[in-house]
Write an enzyme that holds these catalytic residues in place. Sequence first.
Site, short mmCIF file in Angstrom:
data_model
loop_
_atom_site.label_atom_id
_atom_site.label_comp_id
_atom_site.label_asym_id
_atom_site.label_seq_id
_atom_site.Cartn_x
_atom_site.Cartn_y
_atom_site.Cartn_z
N ASP A 9 19.71 41.97 -7.45
CA ASP A 9 18.25 42.04 -7.42
C ASP A 9 17.76 41.54 -6.07
OD1 ASP A 9 15.76 42.72 -8.40
OD2 ASP A 9 15.49 40.89 -9.55
N GLY A 10 16.59 42.01 -5.72
CA GLY A 10 15.91 41.56 -4.51
C GLY A 10 14.49 41.18 -4.87
N GLU A 47 16.84 44.51 -1.90
CA GLU A 47 17.63 45.20 -2.94
C GLU A 47 18.93 45.73 -2.33
OE1 GLU A 47 17.04 45.27 -6.13
OE2 GLU A 47 14.88 45.03 -6.40
N ASP A 69 17.93 46.99 -10.96
CA ASP A 69 16.64 47.46 -11.45
C ASP A 69 15.91 48.27 -10.36
OD1 ASP A 69 15.67 45.52 -9.70
OD2 ASP A 69 14.92 44.21 -11.28
N HIS A 117 13.02 42.50 -15.40
CA HIS A 117 12.18 41.56 -16.15
C HIS A 117 12.19 41.87 -17.65
CE1 HIS A 117 10.83 40.39 -12.17
NE2 HIS A 117 10.57 41.64 -11.94
N ASP A 127 17.24 37.80 -10.46
CA ASP A 127 15.83 37.67 -10.10
C ASP A 127 15.48 36.20 -9.84
OD1 ASP A 127 13.05 38.75 -9.89
OD2 ASP A 127 12.76 37.47 -11.64
#
Length: 139
Positions: A9-10, A47, A69, A117, A127
């Site tokens: 994740d970023g 990302e 994501d 999320h 995250d």
Amino acid sequence: MKKVEIYTDGACSGNPGIGGWAAVLLYGQHRREISGGESETTNNRMELTAVIEALKKLKEPCAVTIYSDSAYIVNCFHQKWYKKWEQKGFKKNPDLWKELLALVQAHEVNFVKVKGHSDVELNNRCDELARAEVMKLKQ
């Protein structure tokens, strides 16, 4: 071939702005968390960096499943957008795309889109780590 799962994740505060990236690598019973950040970047760069840095940790060719994501990354590989982007000289993030494509060629990589999320525990962990990197840089 060793089978490795990677969650990435970023995060970015402002876009562009202060950013963080994170990855959780799983191999058998082994788990490794990595993260970092940059003071002036974009969400897409973070990302990409998460995936790149995770793949760079692999010491030999592996069968890798990357959970992200980021539709930007997952759709790029599923729909082979990178081929057209490569022909046109990569208008956005050329340095990162070139590095990522080289790393992907060294492994058997499958990209899986996860909902951000949500209830994907390791995506949520990434995250959390990425946002923590943003907070470190804000101090």
